[in-house]
Scaffold this motif. Structure first.
Motif, mmCIF file in Angstrom:
data_model
loop_
_atom_site.group_PDB
_atom_site.id
_atom_site.type_symbol
_atom_site.label_atom_id
_atom_site.label_comp_id
_atom_site.label_asym_id
_atom_site.label_seq_id
_atom_site.Cartn_x
_atom_site.Cartn_y
_atom_site.Cartn_z
ATOM 1 N N LEU A 187 0.584 -1.379 -0.184
ATOM 2 C CA LEU A 187 0.390 0.167 -0.145
ATOM 3 C C LEU A 187 0.498 1.480 -0.094
ATOM 4 O O LEU A 187 0.049 2.310 -0.085
ATOM 5 C CB LEU A 187 -1.193 0.095 1.253
ATOM 6 N N SER A 188 2.224 0.895 0.024
ATOM 7 C CA SER A 188 3.176 1.828 0.208
ATOM 8 C C SER A 188 3.305 2.487 -1.243
ATOM 9 O O SER A 188 3.135 2.720 -2.023
ATOM 10 C CB SER A 188 4.571 1.409 0.575
ATOM 11 N N PRO A 189 4.129 4.574 -1.409
ATOM 12 C CA PRO A 189 4.207 4.741 -2.184
ATOM 13 C C PRO A 189 4.590 3.300 -3.723
ATOM 14 O O PRO A 189 5.764 3.685 -2.656
ATOM 15 C CB PRO A 189 4.912 5.744 -2.321
ATOM 16 N N ILE A 190 5.050 3.635 -4.760
ATOM 17 C CA ILE A 190 5.885 3.079 -5.859
ATOM 18 C C ILE A 190 7.295 2.778 -5.261
ATOM 19 O O ILE A 190 7.857 1.971 -5.936
ATOM 20 C CB ILE A 190 4.819 3.030 -7.184
ATOM 21 N N PRO A 191 7.545 4.246 -5.540
ATOM 22 C CA PRO A 191 8.816 4.328 -5.187
ATOM 23 C C PRO A 191 9.412 4.243 -4.090
ATOM 24 O O PRO A 191 10.157 3.379 -3.745
ATOM 25 C CB PRO A 191 9.178 5.907 -5.145
ATOM 26 N N VAL A 192 8.560 3.970 -2.670
ATOM 27 C CA VAL A 192 9.168 3.304 -1.631
ATOM 28 C C VAL A 192 8.567 1.693 -1.492
ATOM 29 O O VAL A 192 9.363 1.039 -0.887
ATOM 30 C CB VAL A 192 7.653 3.573 -0.259
ATOM 31 N N ILE A 193 7.883 1.028 -2.159
ATOM 32 C CA ILE A 193 7.936 -0.537 -2.651
ATOM 33 C C ILE A 193 9.175 -0.681 -3.420
ATOM 34 O O ILE A 193 9.464 -1.863 -3.022
ATOM 35 C CB ILE A 193 6.447 -0.571 -3.779
ATOM 36 N N LYS A 194 9.214 -0.542 -4.120
ATOM 37 C CA LYS A 194 10.990 -0.607 -5.004
ATOM 38 C C LYS A 194 11.909 -0.385 -4.300
ATOM 39 O O LYS A 194 12.881 -1.327 -4.249
ATOM 40 C CB LYS A 194 10.709 1.273 -6.182
ATOM 41 N N LYS A 195 12.020 0.597 -3.198
ATOM 42 C CA LYS A 195 13.870 0.889 -2.085
ATOM 43 C C LYS A 195 12.925 -0.037 -1.365
ATOM 44 O O LYS A 195 14.479 -0.906 -1.095
ATOM 45 C CB LYS A 195 13.056 1.908 -1.524
ATOM 46 N N GLU A 196 11.856 -0.750 -0.650
ATOM 47 C CA GLU A 196 11.547 -2.074 -0.301
ATOM 48 C C GLU A 196 12.150 -3.011 -0.398
ATOM 49 O O GLU A 196 12.766 -3.842 -0.025
ATOM 50 C CB GLU A 196 10.463 -1.892 0.553
ATOM 51 N N VAL A 197 11.588 -3.339 -1.766
ATOM 52 C CA VAL A 197 11.676 -4.250 -2.431
ATOM 53 C C VAL A 197 12.950 -4.819 -2.701
ATOM 54 O O VAL A 197 13.839 -6.201 -1.966
ATOM 55 C CB VAL A 197 11.022 -4.989 -4.178
ATOM 56 N N GLU A 198 14.035 -3.833 -3.198
ATOM 57 C CA GLU A 198 15.516 -3.509 -2.746
ATOM 58 C C GLU A 198 16.518 -3.843 -2.104
ATOM 59 O O GLU A 198 16.874 -4.943 -2.201
ATOM 60 C CB GLU A 198 16.119 -2.603 -4.094
#
Length: 344
Positions: free
Chosen positions: A289-300
């Motif tokens: 549910l986070s903003p997409i840039p946050v999702i990308k950072k967390e996944v990385e």
């Protein structure tokens, strides 16, 4: 198999990037699925091979995951064993006549799985044909303890105290029921493999409600029987949510992979499980549910913590119904952009 990343990761072979799929990826967050839900009841969707096939393929086509997982439900097994199972929208499963005493076992049987569950095997054959070797197909079943929880409690619960009390106060009856579920599940999963499933996952959603000693006695000894029966036929993934304390014991079952939730670090999971088993997980579904840039950072960050070998990127539990589709796609695309330990 055109995309065999999942199979390679399960066997410990080198991969250019981790494979990625999501638990409950065929379901409520997809608008295409919701259209079918408006027209057909839940078990109608499960029991109609053409609908199960269409739903199974949706996330492969829409999100681009590296594996399909059969659209079905763990409660088709108690249903096949003779218990009535209702699925009430927005409330969850309801079993109006649960097992409470030894006499109730007379209402439960070990079925002929081809007689009771042929619709599942027909769906698998149809899915395999439609997939045309694009990605592997994962079949699945619930672990015996998790199925007992519903068969005894009669509905969902955060604690399953009635199911636990049943095991503690009527252990002979409980173990008789657990063995019946195990025998049915083995036959069911073997038939899934015969129909074409490339991988099997065993879901123990409520394993984390048990102490380490009880997990061994009430759950793992039965999961072990299932893994032993199947591991020489296909790779087996065991996902026991919350039972991180027993990752070492689960790693010794012969399962090729262990799923983990977000309440354990990759480093601790690896130290407990050892380096001979693949780990799968463990992104918190709510973080989508986070903003997409946050999702990308967390996944990385997750990918860096797990490393590229013997790892399958996934969520730590099923995707939530309110996740935007582009957020789910961002999760998958971020994994796909990862190569040799770094984002592209």
């Amino acid at each position: 198999m055109k995309n065999d990343l999942l199979l390679k990761a399960l066997s410990g072979k080198p991969v250019e990037r981790p494979p990625v799929w999501m638990m409950r990826q065929a379901g409520r967050y997809l608008p295409q699925y919701m259209k079918l839900r408006e027209k057909y009841g839940f078990f109608e969707r499960c029991q109609t091979p053409e609908l199960a096939c269409e739903i199974t393929l949706q996330p492969v086509d829409i999100i681009g995951v590296d594996a399909a997982i059969l659209f079905s439900d763990i409660l088709v097994v108690p249903q096949a064993m003779g218990l009535e199972v209702q699925l009430i929208e927005s409330k969850g499963p309801f079993l109006p006549n649960p097992v409470k005493t030894a006499s109730d076992l007379h209402r439960v049987c070990i079925p002929d799985v081809h007689e009771k569950l042929q619709y599942v095997f027909d769906a698998i054959q149809l899915i395999k044909k439609e997939l045309n070797s694009r990605v592997p197909l994962i079949g699945f079943a619930g672990a015996p303890w998790t199925l007992l929880c519903y068969m005894v409690q009669g509905k969902g619960s955060k604690t399953f105290d009635e199911a636990k009390a049943f095991c503690y106060t009527q252990p002979r009856v409980a173990h008789q029921l657990l063995q019946m579920i195990t025998d049915t599940t083995i036959a069911y999963l073997e038939a899934q493999v015969e129909a074409g499933a490339d991988v099997i996952q065993v879901f123990d959603s409520w394993g984390g409600l048990l102490s380490p000693a009880d997990f061994e006695t009430i759950s793992l000894q039965y999961i072990r029987q299932i893994v032993t029966a199947l591991k020489d036929k296909v790779p087996v993934i065991v996902f026991a949510k919350g039972a991180w304390h027993s990752l070492d014991a689960m790693a010794e079952t012969g399962a090729q992979a262990l799923g983990i939730d977000w309440c354990i670090t990759p480093q601790m999971a690896r130290s407990l499980a050892g380096d001979k088993v693949t780990l799968q997980g463990n992104f918190d579904p709510a973080k989508l549910l986070s903003p997409i840039p946050v999702i990308k950072k967390e996944v990385e960050a997750m990918l860096a913590a797990f490393g590229g070998e013997r790892y399958i990127a996934n969520l730590g539990h099923g995707i939530l119904p309110n996740i935007p589709v582009d957020h789910a796609r961002a999760f998958v695309d971020t994994v796909k952009g990862w190569s040799n330990g770094r984002a592209q």
